[in-house]
Each structure stands twice: as structure tokens, then as C-alpha cells.
Enzyme design. Structure first.
Site, PDB file in Angstrom:
ATOM      1  CG  ASP A 136      -1.997  -1.067   1.121  1.00 19.08           C
ATOM      2  OD1 ASP A 136      -2.463  -1.318  -0.001  1.00 19.08           O
ATOM      3  OD2 ASP A 136      -2.355  -1.660   2.156  1.00 19.08           O
ATOM      4  CG  ASP A 144      -1.138  11.738  22.209  1.00 17.07           C
ATOM      5  OD1 ASP A 144      -0.929  12.527  23.155  1.00 17.07           O
ATOM      6  OD2 ASP A 144      -0.821  10.535  22.238  1.00 17.07           O
ATOM      7  CB  THR A 150      -9.123  -0.033   5.636  1.00 15.62           C
ATOM      8  OG1 THR A 150      -8.620   0.601   4.452  1.00 15.62           O
ATOM      9  CG2 THR A 150     -10.542  -0.481   5.382  1.00 15.62           C
TER      10      THR A 150
HETATM   11  P1  NAD Z   1       3.921   1.377   6.796  1.00 21.31           P
HETATM   12  O1  NAD Z   1       4.776   0.579   5.900  1.00 21.31           O
HETATM   13  O2  NAD Z   1       4.245   1.444   8.261  1.00 21.31           O
HETATM   14  O3  NAD Z   1       2.416   0.920   6.547  1.00 21.31           O
HETATM   15  C1  NAD Z   1       1.562   0.809   7.524  1.00 21.31           C
HETATM   16  C2  NAD Z   1       0.512  -0.261   7.222  1.00 21.31           C
HETATM   17  O4  NAD Z   1      -0.634   0.432   6.746  1.00 21.31           O
HETATM   18  C3  NAD Z   1       0.846  -1.317   6.161  1.00 21.31           C
HETATM   19  O5  NAD Z   1       0.513  -2.575   6.684  1.00 21.31           O
HETATM   20  C4  NAD Z   1      -0.074  -0.967   5.000  1.00 21.31           C
HETATM   21  O6  NAD Z   1      -0.475  -2.099   4.250  1.00 21.31           O
HETATM   22  C5  NAD Z   1      -1.240  -0.371   5.721  1.00 21.31           C
HETATM   23  N1  NAD Z   1      -2.067   0.517   4.902  1.00 21.31           N
HETATM   24  C6  NAD Z   1      -1.713   1.607   4.194  1.00 21.31           C
HETATM   25  N2  NAD Z   1      -2.772   2.115   3.561  1.00 21.31           N
HETATM   26  C7  NAD Z   1      -3.834   1.325   3.893  1.00 21.31           C
HETATM   27  C8  NAD Z   1      -5.204   1.356   3.587  1.00 21.31           C
HETATM   28  N3  NAD Z   1      -5.723   2.319   2.837  1.00 21.31           N
HETATM   29  N4  NAD Z   1      -6.005   0.395   4.120  1.00 21.31           N
HETATM   30  C9  NAD Z   1      -5.519  -0.558   4.920  1.00 21.31           C
HETATM   31  N5  NAD Z   1      -4.222  -0.645   5.262  1.00 21.31           N
HETATM   32  C10 NAD Z   1      -3.394   0.297   4.754  1.00 21.31           C
HETATM   33  O7  NAD Z   1       3.867   2.869   6.335  1.00 21.31           O
HETATM   34  P2  NAD Z   1       3.732   3.440   4.901  1.00 21.31           P
HETATM   35  O8  NAD Z   1       3.919   2.380   3.884  1.00 21.31           O
HETATM   36  O9  NAD Z   1       4.569   4.649   4.879  1.00 21.31           O
HETATM   37  O10 NAD Z   1       2.194   3.849   4.914  1.00 21.31           O
HETATM   38  C11 NAD Z   1       1.730   5.011   5.485  1.00 21.31           C
HETATM   39  C12 NAD Z   1       0.405   4.691   6.082  1.00 21.31           C
HETATM   40  O11 NAD Z   1       0.605   3.985   7.290  1.00 21.31           O
HETATM   41  C13 NAD Z   1      -0.374   5.912   6.473  1.00 21.31           C
HETATM   42  O12 NAD Z   1      -1.149   6.414   5.417  1.00 21.31           O
HETATM   43  C14 NAD Z   1      -1.210   5.407   7.622  1.00 21.31           C
HETATM   44  O13 NAD Z   1      -2.525   5.069   7.220  1.00 21.31           O
HETATM   45  C15 NAD Z   1      -0.530   4.150   8.088  1.00 21.31           C
HETATM   46  N6  NAD Z   1      -0.212   4.296   9.492  1.00 21.31           N
HETATM   47  C16 NAD Z   1      -0.916   3.539  10.364  1.00 21.31           C
HETATM   48  C17 NAD Z   1      -0.694   3.687  11.725  1.00 21.31           C
HETATM   49  C18 NAD Z   1      -1.502   2.853  12.653  1.00 21.31           C
HETATM   50  O14 NAD Z   1      -2.345   2.068  12.184  1.00 21.31           O
HETATM   51  N7  NAD Z   1      -1.300   2.986  13.970  1.00 21.31           N
HETATM   52  C19 NAD Z   1       0.237   4.596  12.202  1.00 21.31           C
HETATM   53  C20 NAD Z   1       0.934   5.349  11.286  1.00 21.31           C
HETATM   54  C21 NAD Z   1       0.700   5.199   9.913  1.00 21.31           C
END
Ligand code: NAD
Length: 271
Positions: free
Chosen positions: A45, A152, A163
């Protein structure tokens, strides 16, 4: 048909990238980095988020398609072993696959600083957080004061992003055909003195939310996979963008099946 590929940079994604170029040659597809019709993301993603930000200025004319090299992604539903089929399907003339695009809403972000206004688009979400201390901000909905937030931070997501980070914050999963944005709190402080609504809010198209952080504080932001900071912020306006993202769907893969696969992933137990 002109295409370009963005890959995650690991060995598997790089090898698939090279193989796709050879297949594309056979099927008469043209590699074009400047003005592709389709951008193929090979990886996860995060790779699609990179592809989106690289081509966000050409959204009205191109579409995206994703192949995953790890586990099934939300933006990447093709498997490595389907590379040949994918190249073949992409080479078909558009009249042979008239319904094979879906358009999903995006999030518009306007950052108003002492120096002017910056406009951004997000595919997943935008977050605002304090740096050295608890974030304090007033939140208005459609120009009416809604609450004073302490905690925060705040996450504002698109339906596609519902998602992702949003879900970890207890937000609802929203079908991406619904044009809306969702506001979720990141660890709000709630007691007799400070009070926030405490529930995620879903705003329809044509509504907007303004965040006014305490003056003079340096703030940290995330925009999908990107991070940045500002110390001269006045306010942030978020709304459903007028732009949309187009994904090529050469075969059906219902959103709820993706949700089931990603988060449950097993047959329901007998009861
Ligand atoms: P990353 O590699 O840490 O990815 C985080 C996870 O988010 C991966 O497993 C990816 O498959 C999943 N993801 C991304 N977009 C998604 C979507 N639309 N639906 C479901 N899962 C999704 O970080 P990255 O590749 O730089 O991705 C950035 C994304 O990580 C941000 O857009 C944010 O949504 C996500 N994120 C999640 C958290 C959390 O869940 N606590 C925290 C920070 C960032």
C-alpha cells in the site's frame, strides 16, 4: 497504452518490474514516465501512496493499478503470478473493458500559515500532532465552533484511508464509493475540565472542518506516508477534494471482501 511502474525497491518487486517491461513490449504497451495512462504500483500500500503523490497532478487523465509482493494490500489486489494476465488485460482497447475503472474520493487539506496557503491532497489521511506538548486546538465544523481538543492529535481520513490509521484509532470502515471524510481523535484528554465528542465524526461532501491550533506552537503533520512540521500555522481546513483517484479494476474485487481478507482472514466459526 502508455504505462509507468513504481516499485517498492526490494528484490522481488524489482524483478517483477523488469519482467513486466518485457511482457509489456510483447503486448505493445509503451513505457512513458512523463504522461502514462496507467501507473502500476508493485509492492504494498505504501508503494501506491508513493505512486499517487508522484502523479497527483495528472489525476484527471490517468489510472492506477497495484500488484502486491507481500500480503494482500488495499490498493494492490493483483498477485505476482498474475503478471502476464495483467499485461494482457492492460493492452486491451478501452472499448473492451468499459466498466473497469472505479473513482474514489480524496481528502483536500488547506494549510493556512502566516506566509500564505498550501493546498495538499491525501489518499489515506492527514494527521496533526503537537511536538513538545499536548496539542490544544479548536475544531469548527462548517464555520461553527464544535469543541476544544486536548490530546495527542487529530486524524482526518478519506474513505480509502478508513481501513488504515483511522481504523487503529477506532474509526469506522467506510466504503470508498461514499464521498466523505472522517475525523478521529488521537488520545484526547477527557475529564471534568476538557471535553471532546469522543466519537469519530463523518462529514459529507460540501462540509468542511477547520482546526485552529494554539498560536505559536510548532506542529507535526503526516500526509499519507509523508511527514513535515510547521511553526507558523494559523489554521487547517479539510474537506472532500474535488479531485478523485481512478483505479483500474480489470476484474471485480469487492471492497468488503478486501476488508474481510485483511482483518478477519478466516471462515466464520460455526455457532
Ligand atoms: P507502513 O509501511 O508502516 O504501513 C503501515 C501499514 O498500513 C501497512 O501494513 C499498510 O499495508 C497499511 N495501509 C496503508 N494504507 C492502507 C489502507 N488504505 N487500508 C488498509 N491498510 C493500509 O507505512 P507506509 O507504507 O509509509 O504507509 C503510510 C500509512 O501507514 C499511512 O497512510 C497510515 O494510514 C498508516 N499508518 C498507520 C498507523 C496505525 O495504524 N497505527 C500509524 C501510522 C501510519
Amino acid at each position: 497504452m502508455k504505462y509507468f511502474i513504481i516499485n517498492r525497491g526490494d528484490e522481488v518487486s524489482q524483478a517483477l518490474h523488469e519482467r513486466f517491461i518485457r511482457l509489456a513490449d510483447q503486448y505493445g504497451l509503451t513505457l512513458d514516465e512523463e504522461q502514462p495512462d496507467t501507473v502500476l504500483s508493485i509492492g504494498g500500500d505504501g508503494t501506491m501512496l508513493q505512486a499517487f503523490h508522484r502523479y497527483k497532478d495528472q489525476l484527471d487523465r490517468l489510472s492506477f493499478v497495484g500488484l502486491h509482493t507481500g500480503r494482500l494490500g488495499f490498493f494492490a489486489d493483483w498477485k505476482p503470478e498474475e503478471l502476464d494476465t495483467m499485461a494482457r488485460v492492460m493492452a486491451r482497447p478501452p472499448e473492451e473493458h468499459p466498466h473497469s475503472f472505479v473513482e474514489y474520493p480524496l481528502l483536500s487539506i488547506e494549510l493556512h500559515t502566516a506566509d500564505g496557503m498550501e493546498s495538499r491532497l491525501a489518499l489515506n489521511e492527514f494527521t496533526i500532532k503537537g511536538i513538545e506538548e499536548t496539542m490544544v486546538a479548536r475544531l469548527d465544523v462548517n464555520d461553527v465552533i464544535f469543541e476544544t481538543f486536548r490530546g495527542d492529535g487529530i486524524c482526518i481520513s478519506s474513505p480509502s484511508g478508513s481501513t488504515a490509521y483511522n481504523k487503529s484509532l477506532g474509526g469506522a470502515v467506510i466504503h470508498p464509493s461514499i464521498p466523505c471524510l472522517q475525523i478521529t481523535e488521537i488520545a484526547s484528554i477527557n475529564n471534568r475540565v476538557f471535553r471532546t465528542v469522543g466519537s469519530p465524526l463523518v462529514l459529507p461532501k460540501h462540509h468542511h472542518c477547520d482546526i485552529y491550533p494554539q498560536a505559536g506552537k510548532r506542529m507535526s503533520f503526516s500526509l499519507d506516508h509523508l511527514g513535515f512540521q510547521r511553526d507558523n500555522l494559523v489554521s487547517i481546513r479539510t474537506s472532500v477534494a474535488k479531485e478523485t483517484i481512478r483505479f483500474a479494476r480489470y476484474r471485480p474485487y469487492p471492497f468488503w471482501s478486501r476488508v474481510q481478507r485483511a482483518f478477519i482472514g478466516q471462515e466464520p466459526t460455526e455457532f
